[in-house]
Design an enzyme around this catalytic site. Structure first.
Site, PDB file in Angstrom:
ATOM      1  CD  GLU A   1       4.059   0.993   7.131  1.00  0.00           C
ATOM      2  OE1 GLU A   1       4.758   1.333   8.093  1.00  0.00           O
ATOM      3  OE2 GLU A   1       3.753   1.796   6.222  1.00  0.00           O
TER       4      GLU A   1
ATOM      5  CG  ASP B   1      -0.188  -0.032   2.549  1.00  0.00           C
ATOM      6  OD1 ASP B   1       0.748  -0.857   2.668  1.00  0.00           O
ATOM      7  OD2 ASP B   1      -0.510   0.756   3.454  1.00  0.00           O
TER       8      ASP B   1
HETATM    9 ZN   LIG Z   1       6.698   1.755   4.566  1.00  0.00          ZN
END
Ligand SMILES: [Zn+2]
Length: 471
Positions: free
Chosen positions: A153, A90
């Protein structure tokens, strides 16, 4: 067995590595919950990036598994023990001001430019090719190696939370999502608000009335702006003179404006990450310090005196009585990231406290509770993420040090940081690259890039690391 030239192995695969990296970078994998579906709970393109990695793994003969559509893994080898490599696909939103398409992955001057090039798609692909090299060289392994792919994340880490609820925790591992050489100590992170509970009268005699005061939006940033609206009874010019003198003395930018009997004071400081407040100039604290010296009503005075006494010019918690330091990770730090006051609600201070790895937050919290009770404040919205630390003597660190030193010729100094890296979601894991010492950190910035030479160097380092950890 003859010695393996890891960099040469990476270079043999350069064209394919670049192509696969670019393809991954073309996917606009920004969290998109508005368009979530049951098989893409974090958004269609986030899922597409995960699928892309899983398909790549299948193509190359790894065992691929989708775990809850928010994470997945690619596995190599047999054995009881598991070595983990934790990556994420991501990215944060691209923002403005790019020279080329943020998802175009254009190559200019030996660099690939794209959102995610450095954080974390470039390194993910480096680690992937590292596994591929180990596999294709048919090196004997006694442990399994698993690349774990997260997709959340950049916001809430729901990917790893879900993953480790369902799947086995590696016995050791690394996350290519920060800096080389090795980050083995990450401070604890406690975020909370201090809220004014003792609310004396705001109607008492005063020359200055604070109608509102606000600074900062996030716990983990040093706020670079602050604004107060005040009403001055008497000599307004004198207050303005004091204000400009005060800010000039500290070299802080400012503006003021009089309108409809109200004086608006704005202050411009210097923003920085909240893990080291000394790197910034906290606009809120300068403005609060100035206000604390004025003749205020009792409620405002109580709040601004408190901020002045315990936070101004003290990012180490000395005045709060919680200062702490250790050799492994350094000082406890306190950042006042969000400050606000109105006569109706009273005042608040939003804090991130980064505490040393040998410090016990329970003790620090107890000290703060006792002090705050005496001072007429209380703690709200408390959260605590424990410190993360892997001892230098561990096999993991010794191995990564050896690999890094062999390949770069540089000493692998261990790094302690006040922030949190993805490695902290592994039980025994460290952050290992991809950013080489002295290179600018362009993660989350416009024109984010990764140097192709560094991508290859990282691939070589990861390949040897995987082999040495799993052989
Ligand atoms: Zn990262």
């Amino acid at each position: 067995m003859t010695a393996i030239n890891w960099l040469e192995e990476a270079e043999k695969r350069k064209e394919a590595l670049i192509k696969d990296t670019q393809r991954l970078l073309h996917i606009k994998s920004i969290l998109d919950e508005e368009n979530a579906t049951s098989d893409a709970p974090l958004g269609k393109e986030v899922k597409e990036a995960l699928d892309y990695m899983l398909k790549l793994g299948e193509r190359d003969g790894f065992v691929a598994k989708n775990v809850g559509n928010v994470s997945g893994h690619l596995e190599l080898g047999n054995g009881k023990e598991l070595v983990g490599i934790l990556c994420h696909v991501d990215v944060v939103p691209e923002g403005d001001g790019w020279t080329s398409d943020p998802f175009g992955a254009e190559i200019r001057g030996g660099k690939i430019y794209a959102r995610g090039a450095l954080d974390d798609k470039g390194p993910t692909m480096a680690a992937y090719y590292a596994m591929k090299i180990v596999k294709e060289l048919e090196l004997p392994l006694t442990k399994r190696v698993r690349m774990i792919i997260g997709t959340d994340e950049e916001s809430k880490w729901r990917c790893v939370e879900h993953y480790f609820n369902e799947e086995e925790m590696p016995t050791l591992g690394f996350a290519p999502d920060a800096d080389f050489p090795i980050i083995n100590a990450e401070k604890g992170i406690a975020d909370f608000d201090m809220v004014q509970t003792s609310l004396p009268d705001s109607k008492t005699e005063s020359t200055v009335k604070v109608a509102s005061f606000v600074s900062g939006k996030r716990y983990n940033m040093v706020p670079d702006d602050a604004k107060a609206v005040i009403v001055v009874k008497g000599d307004e010019k004198e207050i303005i003179r004091q204000f400009t003198n005060f800010m000039d003395r500290f070299g802080i930018g400012y503006q003021f404006q009089t309108e409809k009997g109200q004086l608006t004071l704005t202050v411009k400081g210097v923003s920085a990450h909240g893990m080291e407040p000394r790197n910034g100039k906290n606009a809120g604290l300068y403005l609060a310090e100035f206000l604390s010296k004025l003749n205020l009503d009792e409620k405002a005075s109580h709040y601004f005196q408190f901020v002045s006494r315990y936070f101004f010019d003290d990012s180490r918690g000395v005045h709060l009585g919680v200062a702490y330091t250790d050799d492994v990770s350094g000082d406890l730090t306190i950042n006042a990231g969000k400050l606000s006051y109105t006569p109706e609600t009273g005042g608040r201070i939003g804090i991130t406290c980064r505490y040393s790895v040998t410090n016990k937050m329970e003790d620090t919290k107890a000290k703060l509770d006792a002090l705050l009770q005496k001072e007429g404040f209380t703690i709200e919205n408390y959260s605590d993420s424990k410190p993360h630390y892997v001892d230098e003597k561990e096999f993991l660190i010794q191995t990564l040090k050896k690999v890094y030193e062999e390949q770069t010729g540089e000493k692998a100094e261990l790094i302690a940081i006040g922030g949190g890296t993805y490695a902290r979601s592994l039980k025994a894991g460290v952050a290992f690259g991809p950013l080489f010492p002295g290179k600018p950190d362009v993660a989350h910035q416009k024109d984010e890039y990764i140097e192709i030479d560094d991508l290859l160097k990282a691939t070589a380092i990861y390949a040897q690391a995987i082999y040495e950890l799993a052989k």
